[in-house]
Design a protein around this motif. Structure first.
Motif, PDB file in Angstrom:
ATOM      1  N   HIS A  95      -8.055   8.752 -14.838  1.00 46.05           N
ATOM      2  CA  HIS A  95      -6.618   8.707 -14.443  1.00 46.05           C
ATOM      3  C   HIS A  95      -5.812   9.890 -14.899  1.00 46.05           C
ATOM      4  O   HIS A  95      -4.869  10.350 -14.428  1.00 46.05           O
ATOM      5  CB  HIS A  95      -5.970   7.539 -15.271  1.00 46.05           C
ATOM      6  N   LYS A  96      -6.485  10.373 -16.260  1.00 47.57           N
ATOM      7  CA  LYS A  96      -5.824  11.767 -16.776  1.00 47.57           C
ATOM      8  C   LYS A  96      -6.030  12.817 -15.830  1.00 47.57           C
ATOM      9  O   LYS A  96      -5.204  13.497 -15.741  1.00 47.57           O
ATOM     10  CB  LYS A  96      -6.540  11.985 -18.191  1.00 47.57           C
ATOM     11  N   ALA A  97      -7.313  12.844 -15.200  1.00 49.91           N
ATOM     12  CA  ALA A  97      -7.547  14.093 -14.108  1.00 49.91           C
ATOM     13  C   ALA A  97      -6.727  13.939 -13.030  1.00 49.91           C
ATOM     14  O   ALA A  97      -6.188  14.723 -12.729  1.00 49.91           O
ATOM     15  CB  ALA A  97      -9.037  13.928 -13.841  1.00 49.91           C
ATOM     16  N   LEU A  98      -6.460  12.804 -12.747  1.00 55.91           N
ATOM     17  CA  LEU A  98      -5.621  12.288 -11.546  1.00 55.91           C
ATOM     18  C   LEU A  98      -4.120  12.852 -11.925  1.00 55.91           C
ATOM     19  O   LEU A  98      -3.510  13.818 -10.698  1.00 55.91           O
ATOM     20  CB  LEU A  98      -5.569  10.920 -11.116  1.00 55.91           C
ATOM     21  N   ASN A  99      -3.791  12.584 -12.886  1.00 53.33           N
ATOM     22  CA  ASN A  99      -2.376  13.099 -13.289  1.00 53.33           C
ATOM     23  C   ASN A  99      -2.175  14.550 -13.382  1.00 53.33           C
ATOM     24  O   ASN A  99      -1.399  15.254 -13.078  1.00 53.33           O
ATOM     25  CB  ASN A  99      -1.952  12.377 -14.794  1.00 53.33           C
ATOM     26  N   ASP A 100      -3.250  15.391 -14.102  1.00 58.56           N
ATOM     27  CA  ASP A 100      -3.353  16.454 -14.455  1.00 58.56           C
ATOM     28  C   ASP A 100      -3.451  17.372 -12.877  1.00 58.56           C
ATOM     29  O   ASP A 100      -2.456  18.318 -12.777  1.00 58.56           O
ATOM     30  CB  ASP A 100      -4.490  16.934 -15.213  1.00 58.56           C
ATOM     31  N   GLU A 111       0.133  16.965 -11.269  1.00 55.32           N
ATOM     32  CA  GLU A 111       0.934  17.542 -12.340  1.00 55.32           C
ATOM     33  C   GLU A 111       2.250  16.623 -12.488  1.00 55.32           C
ATOM     34  O   GLU A 111       3.529  17.059 -12.599  1.00 55.32           O
ATOM     35  CB  GLU A 111       1.631  18.964 -11.981  1.00 55.32           C
ATOM     36  N   ALA A 112       1.937  15.281 -12.477  1.00 53.73           N
ATOM     37  CA  ALA A 112       2.755  14.360 -12.280  1.00 53.73           C
ATOM     38  C   ALA A 112       2.117  13.068 -13.026  1.00 53.73           C
ATOM     39  O   ALA A 112       0.945  12.848 -13.056  1.00 53.73           O
ATOM     40  CB  ALA A 112       3.563  13.742 -11.202  1.00 53.73           C
ATOM     41  N   MET A 113       2.964  12.125 -13.464  1.00 63.35           N
ATOM     42  CA  MET A 113       2.220  10.619 -14.124  1.00 63.35           C
ATOM     43  C   MET A 113       2.129   9.705 -13.067  1.00 63.35           C
ATOM     44  O   MET A 113       3.156   8.965 -12.796  1.00 63.35           O
ATOM     45  CB  MET A 113       3.040  10.183 -15.403  1.00 63.35           C
ATOM     46  N   TYR A 114       1.191   9.410 -12.267  1.00 65.85           N
ATOM     47  CA  TYR A 114       0.703   8.419 -11.331  1.00 65.85           C
ATOM     48  C   TYR A 114       0.299   7.383 -11.907  1.00 65.85           C
ATOM     49  O   TYR A 114       0.422   6.172 -11.298  1.00 65.85           O
ATOM     50  CB  TYR A 114       0.215   8.855 -10.232  1.00 65.85           C
ATOM     51  N   ALA A 115      -0.640   7.455 -13.052  1.00 70.18           N
ATOM     52  CA  ALA A 115      -1.348   6.443 -13.623  1.00 70.18           C
ATOM     53  C   ALA A 115      -1.503   6.464 -15.094  1.00 70.18           C
ATOM     54  O   ALA A 115      -1.227   7.469 -15.515  1.00 70.18           O
ATOM     55  CB  ALA A 115      -2.833   6.276 -13.266  1.00 70.18           C
ATOM     56  N   LEU A 116      -1.564   5.647 -15.710  1.00 68.80           N
ATOM     57  CA  LEU A 116      -1.574   5.634 -17.191  1.00 68.80           C
ATOM     58  C   LEU A 116      -2.631   6.127 -17.763  1.00 68.80           C
ATOM     59  O   LEU A 116      -3.897   5.789 -16.977  1.00 68.80           O
ATOM     60  CB  LEU A 116      -1.482   4.219 -17.804  1.00 68.80           C
ATOM     61  N   PRO A 117      -2.937   6.899 -18.406  1.00 70.72           N
ATOM     62  CA  PRO A 117      -3.950   7.888 -18.968  1.00 70.72           C
ATOM     63  C   PRO A 117      -5.091   6.838 -19.732  1.00 70.72           C
ATOM     64  O   PRO A 117      -5.912   7.598 -20.623  1.00 70.72           O
ATOM     65  CB  PRO A 117      -3.665   9.081 -19.720  1.00 70.72           C
ATOM     66  N   TYR A 118      -4.838   5.589 -19.931  1.00 64.81           N
ATOM     67  CA  TYR A 118      -5.523   4.627 -20.595  1.00 64.81           C
ATOM     68  C   TYR A 118      -5.969   3.319 -19.926  1.00 64.81           C
ATOM     69  O   TYR A 118      -5.046   3.101 -19.088  1.00 64.81           O
ATOM     70  CB  TYR A 118      -4.942   4.515 -22.292  1.00 64.81           C
ATOM     71  N   ASN A 119      -6.736   2.628 -20.248  1.00 65.08           N
ATOM     72  CA  ASN A 119      -7.004   1.419 -19.751  1.00 65.08           C
ATOM     73  C   ASN A 119      -6.465   0.515 -20.943  1.00 65.08           C
ATOM     74  O   ASN A 119      -6.681   0.562 -22.129  1.00 65.08           O
ATOM     75  CB  ASN A 119      -8.516   0.910 -19.462  1.00 65.08           C
ATOM     76  N   TYR A 120      -5.917  -0.672 -20.439  1.00 60.77           N
ATOM     77  CA  TYR A 120      -5.183  -1.736 -21.264  1.00 60.77           C
ATOM     78  C   TYR A 120      -5.876  -3.103 -21.077  1.00 60.77           C
ATOM     79  O   TYR A 120      -6.116  -3.528 -19.878  1.00 60.77           O
ATOM     80  CB  TYR A 120      -3.734  -1.688 -20.858  1.00 60.77           C
ATOM     81  N   GLU A 121      -6.208  -3.795 -22.123  1.00 63.31           N
ATOM     82  CA  GLU A 121      -6.641  -5.320 -22.034  1.00 63.31           C
ATOM     83  C   GLU A 121      -6.025  -5.990 -22.985  1.00 63.31           C
ATOM     84  O   GLU A 121      -5.798  -5.698 -24.042  1.00 63.31           O
ATOM     85  CB  GLU A 121      -8.246  -5.161 -22.148  1.00 63.31           C
ATOM     86  N   GLU A 122      -5.557  -7.476 -22.547  1.00 68.67           N
ATOM     87  CA  GLU A 122      -4.782  -8.137 -23.673  1.00 68.67           C
ATOM     88  C   GLU A 122      -5.171  -9.558 -23.155  1.00 68.67           C
ATOM     89  O   GLU A 122      -5.089  -9.856 -21.913  1.00 68.67           O
ATOM     90  CB  GLU A 122      -3.474  -8.129 -23.779  1.00 68.67           C
TER      91      GLU A 122
END
Length: 173
Positions: free
Chosen positions: A110-115, A118-129
């Motif tokens: 996700h971080k590579a996709l955003n880089d 040059e915009a934030m399309y996906a959160l640069p982390y996975n989330y679980e709850e």
């Protein structure tokens, strides 16, 4: 963490060094205190503490870890169970429990996709709850145990694991 283990050692010393006699010894044998460590799902590592009377036992387990921003996990789980075959090297605990877990982990894709964009399309982390109510089975053999929890109801359904498991060692006084 040192303070927690120091408190456990002091508690164990007090329980072992109590100079009870006669009927007091019988009452002490009915009371149980457990502590140990376990590994499994959803938390990679947990500290376990249990308090019981006769065949009933209440356990609390949990732990957390932080490596940095968006790289941490924490979990807590509690349960009430009834011990079958108490007093034998092999015993089974049947009960009900509830637990909450939360984790975030870096996601390089996700971080590579955003880089690249040059915009934030996906959160640069996975989330679980998760927050659940579960039926639990604990199987013990000389202190080594496995725990299987089958979630019956989810209060939070962001992620829904079908089966939760743990394995570890419990010391009982």
């Amino acid at each position: 963490m040192r303070q927690f283990f120091l408190a456990l050692m002091i508690l164990a010393s007090i329980c072992l060094a109590s100079g009870a006699s006669g009927s007091d010894k019988e009452q002490i044998k009915e009371r149980r205190i457990q502590f140990g460590l376990s590994a499994g799902d959803p938390a990679p590592l947990s500290v376990v503490v249990g308090f019981g009377y006769k065949s009933a036992i209440m356990r609390i387990q949990g732990m957390g870890w932080r490596n940095g921003e968006n790289d941490y996990w924490c979990a807590i789980r509690g349960g009430l169970a009834w011990t079958l075959f108490k007093g034998l090297p092999f015993n089974i605990d049947l009960g009900i429990g509830s637990g909450y877990s939360f984790a975030e982990a870096p996601n390089g894709m996700h971080k590579a996709l955003n880089d690249a964009n040059e915009a934030m399309y996906a959160l640069p982390y996975n989330y679980e709850e998760t927050l659940d109510l579960s039926a639990e089975v604990w199987v013990h053999l000389y202190g080594i145990y496995t725990q299987i929890s089958y979630p019956l109801y989810y209060f939070m359904d962001y992620t829904k694991p079908t089966l939760l498991w743990r394995a570890g060692y419990l010391f009982e006084i």
